[in-house]
Each structure stands twice: as C-alpha cells, then as structure tokens.
Design a protein around this motif. Structure first.
Motif, PDB file in Angstrom:
ATOM      1  N   ARG A  54      -4.768  -2.298  45.886  1.00 36.73           N
ATOM      2  CA  ARG A  54      -4.842  -2.962  47.093  1.00 36.73           C
ATOM      3  C   ARG A  54      -3.352  -2.797  47.804  1.00 36.73           C
ATOM      4  O   ARG A  54      -3.161  -3.407  49.051  1.00 36.73           O
ATOM      5  N   LEU A  55      -2.968  -2.373  46.758  1.00 34.69           N
ATOM      6  CA  LEU A  55      -1.216  -1.933  47.421  1.00 34.69           C
ATOM      7  C   LEU A  55      -1.404  -0.364  47.341  1.00 34.69           C
ATOM      8  O   LEU A  55      -1.801   0.476  46.510  1.00 34.69           O
ATOM      9  N   GLU A  56      -0.186   0.049  48.337  1.00 36.72           N
ATOM     10  CA  GLU A  56      -0.052   1.144  48.490  1.00 36.72           C
ATOM     11  C   GLU A  56       1.400   1.515  48.204  1.00 36.72           C
ATOM     12  O   GLU A  56       2.398   1.317  49.145  1.00 36.72           O
ATOM     13  N   LEU A  57       1.935   2.455  47.445  1.00 39.40           N
ATOM     14  CA  LEU A  57       3.192   2.268  47.636  1.00 39.40           C
ATOM     15  C   LEU A  57       3.373   3.733  47.850  1.00 39.40           C
ATOM     16  O   LEU A  57       3.647   4.909  47.815  1.00 39.40           O
ATOM     17  N   PRO A  58       4.698   3.344  48.687  1.00 41.53           N
ATOM     18  CA  PRO A  58       5.542   4.332  50.055  1.00 41.53           C
ATOM     19  C   PRO A  58       5.617   5.131  48.942  1.00 41.53           C
ATOM     20  O   PRO A  58       6.503   5.553  47.899  1.00 41.53           O
ATOM     21  N   THR A  59       5.312   6.586  49.797  1.00 41.15           N
ATOM     22  CA  THR A  59       6.182   7.898  49.089  1.00 41.15           C
ATOM     23  C   THR A  59       8.044   7.875  48.953  1.00 41.15           C
ATOM     24  O   THR A  59       8.420   7.396  49.471  1.00 41.15           O
ATOM     25  N   GLY A  60       7.956   8.316  47.633  1.00 36.86           N
ATOM     26  CA  GLY A  60      10.108   8.499  47.165  1.00 36.86           C
ATOM     27  C   GLY A  60      10.453   6.786  47.044  1.00 36.86           C
ATOM     28  O   GLY A  60      10.962   6.585  46.296  1.00 36.86           O
ATOM     29  N   ALA A  61       9.713   5.690  46.629  1.00 41.48           N
ATOM     30  CA  ALA A  61      10.047   4.412  46.752  1.00 41.48           C
ATOM     31  C   ALA A  61      10.032   4.105  45.171  1.00 41.48           C
ATOM     32  O   ALA A  61       9.189   4.616  44.667  1.00 41.48           O
ATOM     33  N   ASP A  62      10.996   3.271  44.773  1.00 40.52           N
ATOM     34  CA  ASP A  62      10.737   2.277  43.203  1.00 40.52           C
ATOM     35  C   ASP A  62      10.047   1.697  42.906  1.00 40.52           C
ATOM     36  O   ASP A  62      10.445   0.791  43.622  1.00 40.52           O
ATOM     37  N   ILE A  63       9.169   1.930  42.039  1.00 39.28           N
ATOM     38  CA  ILE A  63       8.155   0.879  41.880  1.00 39.28           C
ATOM     39  C   ILE A  63       8.729  -0.200  41.495  1.00 39.28           C
ATOM     40  O   ILE A  63       8.250  -1.548  42.204  1.00 39.28           O
ATOM     41  N   GLY A  75       8.761  -2.050  54.241  1.00 38.60           N
ATOM     42  CA  GLY A  75       8.147  -2.812  55.273  1.00 38.60           C
ATOM     43  C   GLY A  75       6.447  -3.907  54.293  1.00 38.60           C
ATOM     44  O   GLY A  75       7.033  -3.747  52.635  1.00 38.60           O
ATOM     45  N   GLN A  76       6.187  -4.787  55.133  1.00 36.30           N
ATOM     46  CA  GLN A  76       5.569  -5.466  54.125  1.00 36.30           C
ATOM     47  C   GLN A  76       3.751  -4.159  53.383  1.00 36.30           C
ATOM     48  O   GLN A  76       3.490  -3.763  53.636  1.00 36.30           O
ATOM     49  N   PRO A  77       3.831  -4.778  51.936  1.00 37.96           N
ATOM     50  CA  PRO A  77       2.721  -4.486  51.033  1.00 37.96           C
ATOM     51  C   PRO A  77       1.480  -4.309  52.533  1.00 37.96           C
ATOM     52  O   PRO A  77       1.293  -5.007  53.388  1.00 37.96           O
ATOM     53  N   SER A  78       0.859  -3.076  52.623  1.00 39.55           N
ATOM     54  CA  SER A  78      -0.546  -2.782  53.112  1.00 39.55           C
ATOM     55  C   SER A  78      -1.404  -2.754  52.257  1.00 39.55           C
ATOM     56  O   SER A  78      -1.652  -2.493  51.843  1.00 39.55           O
ATOM     57  N   ALA A  79      -1.926  -3.538  52.880  1.00 39.06           N
ATOM     58  CA  ALA A  79      -3.529  -3.616  51.938  1.00 39.06           C
ATOM     59  C   ALA A  79      -4.347  -2.509  52.301  1.00 39.06           C
ATOM     60  O   ALA A  79      -5.367  -2.373  53.666  1.00 39.06           O
ATOM     61  N   THR A  80      -5.268  -2.133  51.369  1.00 37.37           N
ATOM     62  CA  THR A  80      -6.128  -0.457  51.622  1.00 37.37           C
ATOM     63  C   THR A  80      -7.020  -0.874  50.911  1.00 37.37           C
ATOM     64  O   THR A  80      -7.634  -1.689  50.123  1.00 37.37           O
ATOM     65  N   HIS A  81      -8.137  -0.475  51.451  1.00 45.68           N
ATOM     66  CA  HIS A  81      -9.853  -0.596  50.865  1.00 45.68           C
ATOM     67  C   HIS A  81      -9.660   1.059  49.787  1.00 45.68           C
ATOM     68  O   HIS A  81      -9.557   2.228  50.268  1.00 45.68           O
ATOM     69  N   PRO A  82      -9.378   0.978  48.372  1.00 42.56           N
ATOM     70  CA  PRO A  82      -9.273   2.221  47.714  1.00 42.56           C
ATOM     71  C   PRO A  82     -10.385   3.202  47.761  1.00 42.56           C
ATOM     72  O   PRO A  82     -11.490   2.227  47.591  1.00 42.56           O
ATOM     73  N   PRO A  83     -10.491   4.156  47.165  1.00 41.13           N
ATOM     74  CA  PRO A  83     -11.735   4.747  46.655  1.00 41.13           C
ATOM     75  C   PRO A  83     -12.721   4.334  46.278  1.00 41.13           C
ATOM     76  O   PRO A  83     -12.350   4.228  45.008  1.00 41.13           O
TER      77      PRO A  83
END
Length: 421
Positions: A54-63, A75-83
């Motif tokens: 439900r959250l997408e971790l940006p590339t290179g971001a510290d988790i 930026g704000q966490p982006s809700a995604t529809h997971p596969p």
C-alpha cells in the motif's frame, strides 16, 4: 513488527525491525518512552502498509527515515494497487502450459502434474506462492508420509521426487520473473528410504509366496522385482504369439525383449528406423539429455529381424512401426492407421497375460531389465549394455547388473569347491 531498544550510551530509543532478511535500526531522538512508543506505533503502521504494497518505497530512500517520517522523505506516501499475488494453481498452470509444447516427455509431464496436484492438496490452490516457507513444505512431506499406496507407506524416494518436481516448477517461475526468492527447500526431513529389493526370478518369487505369511502389498512388491531368464522370455513370447491379441503386440514384445527399449521408445519408432542392412534399429530418446532429443542404435538379433519382416508384410500402413487399424475395446476413433498409444500398449499386454503364470508381471519395463540382466549374465561388456539400454548413472547400472542365482553359486563353487573339505 518493529520493537524498541535503548542506545547504551546516549539513552535515546531506537526502533529495530527486519527488512529483506536483515536486522535494521532507526534512532528516535528522544529519551522519553511515551514519545518513543508513539513513534513506534506510527512506524509499525507504515511498515505494515509497505509490506502489503500500500506504500511505495522511493528508489534510493532510507527505509527507516521513510517510515518514521510517514513517507515525507520524498513527498507524501503514494497509495498503490499492489499486483495480485501469484497463487500456487496459477504457477502450476503456467509451468505445465509452457512444457506442454514437447519440451518434456508426455509421461514425465503427467508425473509432474500429479506431483504438483499433491502439493496443491496440502497447501490449497489459492496459496500465495511467494509466501511459502520450509515449514509449509515440511507440512506437505509429513502429510504425504502418512499416506499408503497399495498397502505400503510412500517411500522417501517418492516424496523427494515430488519435491524435485515442485522445485523445478519454482525455479522456472524464478527465471520467468514470477518469483523473487530461491526455493525454501533446505533442511527438509524425509522418511528413511528402503533400498529396492534385488531383481529375482519367477521361481524365487513363487517360493517366497508359497511359504505364506505375505500381505498383498508385499507380494506386489516381490513381483515388481521380477526378471525373466532367457527360457522364460522365449516361453512368454510364445504365449503372446498364441493369444487373440492385436497383430502389433507380438512384434512389439519381441523388439522390447531383444533390445531393452523403453515402451515410449517403441511407440515412437518409425518404419524407417529399421535398418536390415546394418541389422540395427534406431531408438529415439527423450531422457538422456535435458532439452535435447537423442538417439541410439541397438543391434537386432536374427530372431527379431525375422519377426519384424513378417510384421512389415502385414503392416497396416503409416509412418509408425507399431500401429493398428481395427480397434478393439478402444475409445479412439481413427480415419487411418496411426501409432499405438501408451494406454493401448499397456491394456493389450495386460489382457494377453491375464490368466497365465505371468499375470502379475508389471508391464513393459520387465522386458527392459530382463534384457540388461541376461546380457550381464552372458558376460557382455557393461559398456555395451549401457550403450544399448541408454543407462546413464552408476546407481541405475547397479540396479540392473546382477547375475543369476545359479551362476553366483557356480562362481563361489569355483573358489571353495562344491563340498566342504
């Protein structure tokens, strides 16, 4: 799920968690437990959203920073529809479909289907493949180990073969990008495996059964180890010749008995594979090399050449060496002669043996190991036997390479004499 611990020197709280198989830590700049527990609750909520897609971790971001800041690092966490997670049934269907194009022999593919069906019975069709653990696989092995087949428990060999089929399916999914983790099969425990009983003659098996006290399952196991001597082979071929069987059955049985060809190789044989000039037959293999069709040439005895010439004189036509026109007890509808099917070959041989002393014979493969045994007993070089039969492993060679009991006794007599000194 994350948890708290205190830094040993600064006294600040740290959030500890696991990600991608590693233990990670993120410092919370506070020494107040109430503040740290509030941050931990928010962190766990975001971690759960991330794990569920439900959250997408940006590339290179510290988790750690990303989760602790509610995704505000980039930026704000982006809700995604997971596969949608891949299910066990979907992986099975995709694997079988790809290998149904001739990449795998029909018999082998049928066995794979059966093995994967057993796994699905344990875990369920909708089980998420990516979440399978070694505990799930062990649960399947333990369930199957309690099953019995024809009165006997399933052997460790059978269970290992089932797991090997599932591993091959999993590895294909990994290569195809459908899975991300390696197969979790390390450390699995299987029941102990009993070595297969040595091949025995018809007379030896009958003597053991005559003593009594054996269950039906034990008697079936004995008959599975049957091999025939040369006189017995001749006797059985004469019996088949006199049976009211389809014309193909006798020449096909003769070729099996005198070459050690597998049933599938006999069914694939073409008329042009016979070479009476070189007195050989070309057999088409599918098991010797992975992903490659190979062949081997096997010499033909004078007897088999004569039988095959007689068969070709009445051959109904077509490319296949063994075929039939008039169908008896078959659901197959033909417009013209085509090759005999596996089920037809099995059914007609079973009917020919019914009511005879050979009724307990376990199908076409008895011809094969009887051929190898008779060659070994006659002193034929093992390298020639391997070439004729297409044996590949030493274990397989040992299974077939044995001498007749009488020859073993004569050999020991040559060393120690027939009578005690």
């Amino acid at each position: 799920m994350a948890w708290l611990e205190t830094h040993p020197t600064s006294g600040h709280f740290r959030i500890c968690f696991r990600w991608a198989g590693r233990k990670l830590k993120k410092t919370v700049k506070t020494t107040e437990r109430s503040d740290a527990e509030t941050a931990l609750a928010r962190f766990n909520e975001n971690l759960d959203l991330l794990e569920r897609g439900r959250l997408e971790l940006p590339t290179g971001a510290d988790i750690g920073t990303f989760l602790l800041s509610d995704g505000k690092l980039n930026g704000q966490p982006s809700a995604t529809h997971p596969p949608r997670p891949l299910t066990l049934a979907e992986l099975r269907d995709a694997y079988v479909q790809v290998h149904s194009n001739g990449a795998m022999e029909e018999n082998s593919l049928a066995t794979v289907r059966m093995h994967l069906r057993h796994v699905i019975v344990t875990l369920g069709k909708s089980f998420r493949v990516g979440s399978i653990t070694s505990n799930d696989l062990q649960r399947h092995i333990d369930r199957r180990a309690r099953k019995r087949y024809r009165g006997l428990p399933l052997s460790g060999v059978t269970l290992r073969k089932e797991m090997a089929s599932f591993r091959a399916c999993w590895n294909w999914g990994l290569d195809a990008g459908k899975l991300k983790e390696v197969f979790p099969g390390r450390g699995l425990k299987y029941p102990k495996t009993d070595e297969k009983p040595p091949f025995q003659t018809h007379a030896e098996i009958e003597r053991q059964i005559a003593r009594g006290g054996l269950s039906d399952a034990e008697m079936r196991q004995l008959w599975a180890s049957l091999f025939m001597t040369r006189p017995e082979i001749d006797e059985l071929l004469l019996h088949i010749h006199g049976c009211p069987a389809p014309p193909f059955l006798y020449p096909m049985s003769c070729l099996a008995a005198h070459t050690g060809a597998r049933r599938s190789e006999l069914l694939r044989a073409r008329v042009d594979d016979l070479d009476f000039t070189s007195q050989t037959v070309l057999l088409h293999e599918k098991k010797r090399a992975r992903g490659k069709r190979t062949t081997r040439r096997v010499p033909l005895s004078s007897f088999v050449q004569s039988v095959l010439r007689d068969w070709l004189a009445i051959h109904p036509g077509g490319q296949h060496l063994f075929c039939q026109e008039d169908l008896v007890r078959s659901k197959t509808h033909r417009q013209e002669p085509i090759g005999v099917t596996r089920d037809e070959a099995h059914d007609h041989l079973r009917r020919a043996l019914a009511g005879s002393k050979w009724a307990a014979m376990r199908g076409w493969h008895v011809w094969r190991h009887s051929f190898a045994s008779n060659c070994a007993a006659a002193g034929v070089d093992q390298r020639l036997i391997n070439e004729w039969t297409g044996h590949q492993t030493e274990e397989m060679v040992r299974r077939y390479r044995h001498l007749f009991p009488e020859q073993q006794r004569q050999a020991i007599d040559r060393v120690f004499g027939k009578e005690a000194g």
